[in-house]
Design a protein around this motif. Structure first.
Motif, PDB file in Angstrom:
ATOM      1  N   UNK A  60       0.962  -1.244  -0.045  1.00  0.00           N
ATOM      2  CA  UNK A  60       0.010   0.064  -0.183  1.00  0.00           C
ATOM      3  C   UNK A  60       0.838   1.388   0.144  1.00  0.00           C
ATOM      4  N   UNK A  61       1.854   1.198   0.600  1.00  0.00           N
ATOM      5  CA  UNK A  61       2.704   2.459   0.777  1.00  0.00           C
ATOM      6  C   UNK A  61       3.689   2.676  -0.540  1.00  0.00           C
ATOM      7  N   UNK A  62       3.842   1.519  -1.141  1.00  0.00           N
ATOM      8  CA  UNK A  62       4.795   1.733  -2.348  1.00  0.00           C
ATOM      9  C   UNK A  62       3.679   2.021  -3.565  1.00  0.00           C
ATOM     10  N   UNK A  63       2.301   1.652  -3.365  1.00  0.00           N
ATOM     11  CA  UNK A  63       1.573   2.213  -4.421  1.00  0.00           C
ATOM     12  C   UNK A  63       1.251   3.562  -4.323  1.00  0.00           C
ATOM     13  N   UNK A  64       1.076   3.967  -3.188  1.00  0.00           N
ATOM     14  CA  UNK A  64       0.596   5.482  -2.857  1.00  0.00           C
ATOM     15  C   UNK A  64       1.857   6.447  -3.167  1.00  0.00           C
ATOM     16  N   UNK A  65       2.970   6.013  -2.794  1.00  0.00           N
ATOM     17  CA  UNK A  65       4.334   6.585  -2.896  1.00  0.00           C
ATOM     18  C   UNK A  65       4.452   6.971  -4.525  1.00  0.00           C
ATOM     19  N   UNK A  66       4.205   5.882  -5.384  1.00  0.00           N
ATOM     20  CA  UNK A  66       4.545   5.942  -6.630  1.00  0.00           C
ATOM     21  C   UNK A  66       3.370   6.878  -7.339  1.00  0.00           C
ATOM     22  N   UNK A 127      10.418  -8.372  -1.595  1.00  0.00           N
ATOM     23  CA  UNK A 127      10.737  -7.301  -1.298  1.00  0.00           C
ATOM     24  C   UNK A 127      10.914  -6.364  -2.894  1.00  0.00           C
ATOM     25  N   UNK A 128      10.162  -5.302  -2.825  1.00  0.00           N
ATOM     26  CA  UNK A 128       9.891  -4.641  -3.987  1.00  0.00           C
ATOM     27  C   UNK A 128      11.186  -4.191  -5.069  1.00  0.00           C
ATOM     28  N   UNK A 129      12.246  -4.086  -4.279  1.00  0.00           N
ATOM     29  CA  UNK A 129      13.366  -3.458  -4.893  1.00  0.00           C
ATOM     30  C   UNK A 129      13.950  -4.665  -5.823  1.00  0.00           C
ATOM     31  N   UNK A 130      13.414  -5.797  -5.810  1.00  0.00           N
ATOM     32  CA  UNK A 130      13.984  -6.839  -6.656  1.00  0.00           C
ATOM     33  C   UNK A 130      13.074  -6.858  -7.869  1.00  0.00           C
ATOM     34  N   UNK A 131      12.061  -6.200  -8.028  1.00  0.00           N
ATOM     35  CA  UNK A 131      11.205  -6.176  -9.094  1.00  0.00           C
ATOM     36  C   UNK A 131      11.024  -4.864 -10.144  1.00  0.00           C
ATOM     37  N   UNK A 132      11.734  -3.866  -9.903  1.00  0.00           N
ATOM     38  CA  UNK A 132      11.404  -2.543 -10.680  1.00  0.00           C
ATOM     39  C   UNK A 132      11.763  -2.786 -12.142  1.00  0.00           C
ATOM     40  N   UNK A 133      12.798  -3.374 -12.472  1.00  0.00           N
ATOM     41  CA  UNK A 133      13.012  -3.207 -14.064  1.00  0.00           C
ATOM     42  C   UNK A 133      12.113  -4.272 -14.606  1.00  0.00           C
ATOM     43  N   UNK A 134      11.806  -5.244 -13.888  1.00  0.00           N
ATOM     44  CA  UNK A 134      10.771  -5.971 -14.782  1.00  0.00           C
ATOM     45  C   UNK A 134       9.130  -5.131 -14.896  1.00  0.00           C
ATOM     46  N   UNK A 135       9.059  -4.601 -13.785  1.00  0.00           N
ATOM     47  CA  UNK A 135       7.788  -3.570 -14.167  1.00  0.00           C
ATOM     48  C   UNK A 135       7.961  -2.717 -15.198  1.00  0.00           C
ATOM     49  N   UNK A 136       9.159  -2.115 -15.038  1.00  0.00           N
ATOM     50  CA  UNK A 136       9.478  -0.942 -16.368  1.00  0.00           C
ATOM     51  C   UNK A 136       9.259  -1.786 -17.644  1.00  0.00           C
ATOM     52  N   UNK A 141       2.651  -6.362 -10.917  1.00  0.00           N
ATOM     53  CA  UNK A 141       1.408  -6.103 -10.338  1.00  0.00           C
ATOM     54  C   UNK A 141       0.223  -5.145 -11.111  1.00  0.00           C
ATOM     55  N   UNK A 142      -0.740  -5.596 -11.952  1.00  0.00           N
ATOM     56  CA  UNK A 142      -1.467  -4.736 -12.580  1.00  0.00           C
ATOM     57  C   UNK A 142      -1.688  -3.495 -12.072  1.00  0.00           C
ATOM     58  N   UNK A 143      -1.997  -3.077 -10.969  1.00  0.00           N
ATOM     59  CA  UNK A 143      -2.482  -1.973 -10.756  1.00  0.00           C
ATOM     60  C   UNK A 143      -1.231  -1.008 -10.534  1.00  0.00           C
ATOM     61  N   UNK A 144       0.017  -1.523 -10.194  1.00  0.00           N
ATOM     62  CA  UNK A 144       1.143  -0.530 -10.169  1.00  0.00           C
ATOM     63  C   UNK A 144       1.478  -0.305 -11.646  1.00  0.00           C
TER      64      UNK A 144
END
Ligand code: MN
Length: 277
Positions: A60-66, A127-136, A141-144
Protein backbone atom coordinates in the motif's frame (compact mmCIF):
# COMPACT_ATOMS: atom_id res chain seq x y z
CA UNK A 1 18.72 27.12 -13.52
CA UNK A 2 16.81 25.25 -16.17
CA UNK A 3 13.15 24.87 -15.11
CA UNK A 4 12.84 21.63 -16.98
CA UNK A 5 15.52 19.88 -14.95
CA UNK A 6 13.80 18.13 -12.06
CA UNK A 7 15.78 17.07 -9.07
CA UNK A 8 13.88 14.50 -7.11
CA UNK A 9 14.38 13.03 -3.65
CA UNK A 10 12.43 9.86 -3.10
CA UNK A 11 13.52 8.26 0.19
CA UNK A 12 11.35 5.19 -0.23
CA UNK A 13 12.71 2.37 1.93
CA UNK A 14 9.73 0.00 2.02
CA UNK A 15 10.94 -1.77 -1.13
CA UNK A 16 13.91 -3.09 0.81
CA UNK A 17 11.85 -4.64 3.60
CA UNK A 18 11.53 -3.80 7.22
CA UNK A 19 14.18 -1.23 7.99
CA UNK A 20 14.69 2.43 7.33
CA UNK A 21 18.38 2.37 6.40
CA UNK A 22 17.74 3.56 2.86
CA UNK A 23 15.62 6.45 4.14
CA UNK A 24 18.53 7.46 6.37
CA UNK A 25 20.89 7.21 3.41
CA UNK A 26 18.87 9.70 1.36
CA UNK A 27 18.67 12.08 4.32
CA UNK A 28 22.44 11.90 4.78
CA UNK A 29 23.02 12.77 1.12
CA UNK A 30 20.51 15.62 1.40
CA UNK A 31 22.16 17.04 4.49
CA UNK A 32 25.77 16.81 3.33
CA UNK A 33 25.88 16.95 -0.46
CA UNK A 34 22.83 18.94 -1.56
CA UNK A 35 23.25 22.20 0.29
CA UNK A 36 21.65 25.11 -1.59
CA UNK A 37 20.00 22.75 -4.06
CA UNK A 38 16.27 22.68 -4.63
CA UNK A 39 14.82 19.20 -4.72
CA UNK A 40 11.25 18.04 -4.97
CA UNK A 41 10.79 15.54 -2.17
CA UNK A 42 8.27 12.71 -2.30
CA UNK A 43 6.89 12.20 1.19
CA UNK A 44 7.16 8.63 2.39
CA UNK A 45 5.56 6.88 5.31
CA UNK A 46 7.75 6.03 8.30
CA UNK A 47 5.32 3.46 9.68
CA UNK A 48 7.31 0.28 10.23
CA UNK A 49 4.38 -2.13 10.16
CA UNK A 50 4.66 -3.39 6.59
CA UNK A 51 1.96 -5.72 5.36
CA UNK A 52 2.50 -8.07 2.40
CA UNK A 53 -0.16 -7.80 -0.27
CA UNK A 54 -0.18 -9.11 -3.85
CA UNK A 55 3.22 -10.74 -3.17
CA UNK A 56 4.80 -7.37 -2.36
CA UNK A 57 5.88 -6.30 1.14
CA UNK A 58 4.61 -2.81 2.02
CA UNK A 59 2.35 -2.79 -1.05
CA UNK A 60 0.00 0.00 0.00
CA UNK A 61 2.79 2.44 0.80
CA UNK A 62 4.66 1.58 -2.37
CA UNK A 63 1.51 2.08 -4.45
CA UNK A 64 0.64 5.42 -2.84
CA UNK A 65 4.17 6.78 -3.05
CA UNK A 66 4.35 5.83 -6.72
CA UNK A 67 1.05 7.62 -7.32
CA UNK A 68 2.43 10.75 -5.68
CA UNK A 69 5.54 10.64 -7.87
CA UNK A 70 3.45 10.23 -11.01
CA UNK A 71 1.46 13.30 -9.96
CA UNK A 72 4.64 15.32 -9.35
CA UNK A 73 5.96 14.46 -12.82
CA UNK A 74 2.63 15.37 -14.46
CA UNK A 75 2.77 18.73 -12.76
CA UNK A 76 6.41 19.61 -13.49
CA UNK A 77 6.79 17.99 -16.91
CA UNK A 78 10.60 17.84 -16.71
CA UNK A 79 12.92 17.15 -19.62
CA UNK A 80 15.67 15.81 -17.40
CA UNK A 81 15.55 14.10 -14.05
CA UNK A 82 18.13 13.52 -11.33
CA UNK A 83 16.67 11.09 -8.82
CA UNK A 84 18.05 10.20 -5.43
CA UNK A 85 16.35 7.10 -3.98
CA UNK A 86 15.69 5.15 -1.79
CA UNK A 87 15.18 1.71 -3.02
CA UNK A 88 15.35 0.78 -6.71
CA UNK A 89 11.55 0.69 -6.77
CA UNK A 90 11.66 4.49 -7.06
CA UNK A 91 12.55 4.19 -10.77
CA UNK A 92 9.14 3.28 -12.17
CA UNK A 93 7.71 6.75 -12.57
CA UNK A 94 10.82 8.64 -13.78
CA UNK A 95 11.89 6.02 -16.34
CA UNK A 96 8.43 5.35 -17.80
CA UNK A 97 7.69 9.11 -17.85
CA UNK A 98 10.84 9.93 -19.85
CA UNK A 99 10.26 6.99 -22.19
CA UNK A 100 6.81 8.30 -22.99
CA UNK A 101 8.02 11.86 -23.40
CA UNK A 102 10.78 10.71 -25.79
CA UNK A 103 8.50 8.41 -27.71
CA UNK A 104 10.68 5.39 -27.01
CA UNK A 105 14.01 7.01 -27.89
CA UNK A 106 15.49 5.97 -24.55
CA UNK A 107 18.00 3.36 -23.52
CA UNK A 108 18.30 2.59 -19.83
CA UNK A 109 21.65 1.51 -18.42
CA UNK A 110 20.87 -0.50 -15.30
CA UNK A 111 24.06 -0.36 -13.23
CA UNK A 112 23.30 -2.83 -10.48
CA UNK A 113 24.74 -5.99 -8.96
CA UNK A 114 21.23 -7.42 -9.26
CA UNK A 115 18.77 -7.79 -12.09
CA UNK A 116 15.74 -6.33 -10.33
CA UNK A 117 13.87 -8.50 -12.82
CA UNK A 118 11.62 -10.58 -10.61
CA UNK A 119 7.86 -10.58 -10.81
CA UNK A 120 5.95 -10.45 -7.51
CA UNK A 121 5.37 -14.19 -7.96
CA UNK A 122 8.94 -15.19 -8.80
CA UNK A 123 10.54 -12.97 -6.12
CA UNK A 124 12.14 -15.04 -3.35
CA UNK A 125 12.07 -12.10 -0.89
CA UNK A 126 8.82 -10.32 -1.88
CA UNK A 127 10.80 -7.09 -1.51
CA UNK A 128 9.76 -4.64 -4.22
CA UNK A 129 13.32 -3.50 -4.94
CA UNK A 130 13.93 -6.84 -6.67
CA UNK A 131 11.15 -6.14 -9.17
CA UNK A 132 11.35 -2.60 -10.62
CA UNK A 133 13.10 -3.34 -13.90
CA UNK A 134 10.60 -6.09 -14.73
CA UNK A 135 7.79 -3.62 -14.01
CA UNK A 136 9.39 -1.04 -16.29
CA UNK A 137 9.39 -3.79 -18.93
CA UNK A 138 5.66 -4.13 -18.43
CA UNK A 139 5.29 -7.14 -16.15
CA UNK A 140 4.19 -7.17 -12.53
CA UNK A 141 1.30 -6.09 -10.36
CA UNK A 142 -1.45 -4.78 -12.67
CA UNK A 143 -2.43 -1.80 -10.49
CA UNK A 144 1.17 -0.68 -10.17
CA UNK A 145 1.69 -1.07 -13.94
CA UNK A 146 -1.45 1.01 -14.54
CA UNK A 147 0.15 3.95 -12.76
CA UNK A 148 3.22 3.88 -15.01
CA UNK A 149 3.42 6.19 -18.03
CA UNK A 150 4.62 3.59 -20.54
CA UNK A 151 6.47 0.33 -20.80
CA UNK A 152 9.87 -0.29 -22.29
CA UNK A 153 11.03 -3.14 -24.50
CA UNK A 154 13.95 -5.34 -23.45
CA UNK A 155 15.97 -3.83 -26.34
CA UNK A 156 15.84 -0.54 -24.46
CA UNK A 157 17.72 -1.86 -21.44
CA UNK A 158 21.41 -2.57 -20.96
CA UNK A 159 22.38 -4.37 -17.78
CA UNK A 160 25.76 -3.24 -16.48
CA UNK A 161 27.78 -4.95 -13.76
CA UNK A 162 25.10 -7.48 -12.83
CA UNK A 163 26.63 -10.44 -11.03
CA UNK A 164 24.04 -11.83 -8.64
CA UNK A 165 20.98 -12.91 -10.61
CA UNK A 166 18.17 -15.17 -9.46
CA UNK A 167 17.30 -18.18 -11.65
CA UNK A 168 14.11 -16.61 -13.11
CA UNK A 169 16.14 -13.49 -13.91
CA UNK A 170 18.78 -15.49 -15.77
CA UNK A 171 16.00 -17.11 -17.80
CA UNK A 172 14.44 -13.75 -18.58
CA UNK A 173 17.77 -12.24 -19.67
CA UNK A 174 18.46 -15.22 -21.97
CA UNK A 175 14.97 -15.45 -23.42
CA UNK A 176 14.95 -11.74 -24.24
CA UNK A 177 18.56 -11.65 -25.35
CA UNK A 178 19.17 -8.66 -23.10
CA UNK A 179 22.36 -6.64 -23.31
CA UNK A 180 24.49 -7.56 -20.30
CA UNK A 181 27.86 -5.81 -19.89
CA UNK A 182 30.36 -7.31 -17.46
CA UNK A 183 32.61 -4.99 -15.46
CA UNK A 184 35.79 -6.79 -16.56
CA UNK A 185 35.20 -5.81 -20.17
CA UNK A 186 34.51 -2.21 -19.21
CA UNK A 187 37.65 -2.07 -17.05
CA UNK A 188 39.76 -3.32 -19.94
CA UNK A 189 38.24 -0.75 -22.25
CA UNK A 190 36.73 -3.53 -24.39
CA UNK A 191 33.26 -2.01 -24.64
CA UNK A 192 32.49 0.30 -27.55
CA UNK A 193 29.86 2.62 -26.10
CA UNK A 194 28.46 3.38 -29.53
CA UNK A 195 26.44 0.16 -29.32
CA UNK A 196 23.46 2.13 -27.99
CA UNK A 197 23.58 4.54 -30.91
CA UNK A 198 23.83 1.58 -33.27
CA UNK A 199 20.56 0.31 -31.86
CA UNK A 200 19.01 3.67 -32.71
CA UNK A 201 18.93 5.50 -29.37
CA UNK A 202 20.15 9.02 -28.64
CA UNK A 203 18.96 9.45 -25.06
CA UNK A 204 19.98 7.46 -22.04
CA UNK A 205 18.93 7.01 -18.45
CA UNK A 206 21.61 5.84 -16.01
CA UNK A 207 20.26 3.86 -13.07
CA UNK A 208 22.98 3.60 -10.45
CA UNK A 209 22.40 1.16 -7.65
CA UNK A 210 25.44 1.66 -5.44
CA UNK A 211 25.82 -2.09 -5.06
CA UNK A 212 27.34 -2.09 -8.54
CA UNK A 213 30.46 -0.81 -6.72
CA UNK A 214 32.89 -3.27 -5.23
CA UNK A 215 32.35 -3.72 -1.49
CA UNK A 216 36.05 -3.03 -0.96
CA UNK A 217 35.61 0.53 -2.23
CA UNK A 218 32.06 0.94 -0.98
CA UNK A 219 30.47 -1.47 1.50
CA UNK A 220 27.54 0.83 2.33
CA UNK A 221 24.81 -1.21 0.65
CA UNK A 222 22.37 -3.82 1.91
CA UNK A 223 23.41 -6.62 -0.42
CA UNK A 224 27.13 -6.28 -1.21
CA UNK A 225 28.47 -8.47 -4.03
CA UNK A 226 32.20 -8.80 -4.78
CA UNK A 227 33.88 -8.03 -8.12
CA UNK A 228 32.18 -4.68 -8.62
CA UNK A 229 33.31 -1.33 -10.04
CA UNK A 230 35.96 0.79 -8.41
CA UNK A 231 35.06 4.49 -8.26
CA UNK A 232 37.54 5.50 -10.93
CA UNK A 233 36.26 3.04 -13.52
CA UNK A 234 32.65 3.90 -12.73
CA UNK A 235 33.23 7.65 -13.04
CA UNK A 236 35.12 7.17 -16.29
CA UNK A 237 32.31 4.98 -17.64
CA UNK A 238 29.52 7.48 -16.93
CA UNK A 239 31.59 10.41 -18.17
CA UNK A 240 32.34 8.55 -21.40
CA UNK A 241 28.59 7.97 -21.81
CA UNK A 242 27.96 11.67 -21.24
CA UNK A 243 30.32 12.51 -24.11
CA UNK A 244 28.29 10.44 -26.54
CA UNK A 245 24.69 10.57 -25.34
CA UNK A 246 22.08 12.96 -24.08
CA UNK A 247 21.61 11.92 -20.46
CA UNK A 248 17.96 12.59 -19.70
CA UNK A 249 17.95 10.80 -16.38
CA UNK A 250 20.36 9.65 -13.73
CA UNK A 251 19.77 8.16 -10.33
CA UNK A 252 21.64 7.16 -7.21
CA UNK A 253 19.99 4.33 -5.29
CA UNK A 254 20.26 2.09 -2.25
CA UNK A 255 22.75 3.97 -0.06
CA UNK A 256 22.74 2.11 3.24
CA UNK A 257 25.30 3.99 5.34
CA UNK A 258 27.33 2.06 7.90
CA UNK A 259 28.54 5.40 9.26
CA UNK A 260 28.02 9.12 8.68
CA UNK A 261 31.41 9.62 7.04
CA UNK A 262 30.57 7.28 4.16
CA UNK A 263 28.47 9.97 2.48
CA UNK A 264 31.65 11.84 1.50
CA UNK A 265 32.52 9.00 -0.88
CA UNK A 266 29.47 9.90 -2.96
CA UNK A 267 30.37 13.51 -3.68
CA UNK A 268 31.55 13.01 -7.26
CA UNK A 269 28.61 10.77 -8.13
CA UNK A 270 26.16 13.34 -6.75
CA UNK A 271 27.92 16.21 -8.52
CA UNK A 272 27.65 14.27 -11.78
CA UNK A 273 23.88 14.21 -11.32
CA UNK A 274 23.67 17.90 -10.54
CA UNK A 275 25.41 18.59 -13.85
CA UNK A 276 23.52 16.48 -16.37
CA UNK A 277 21.45 19.46 -17.56
MN1 MN B 1 18.83 -2.71 -7.43
Amino acid sequence: MDDKFMKLLFPQWQGSGNNRDLYNGVKLIQEHLLKNQTFKEIRVSLDEELVEKNNIIGYDYIYNQLAETVEALREEKPEKIFLIGGDCGTELAPVTYLNKKLDGDLNVLWLDAHGDLNTPESSPSKAFHGMPLRAILGEGDPSILDLCFSKLSSKQVSLVGGRDFDRPEIDYIRNHNMENLPIDKIKKGDVDLNFIKEKGYNNIYIHLDLDVLDPESFPHVMLPVSNGFDFQTLLRFINDLKNIYNIVGYSIQEFSPLNGDSVKLLKELVDFGLNID
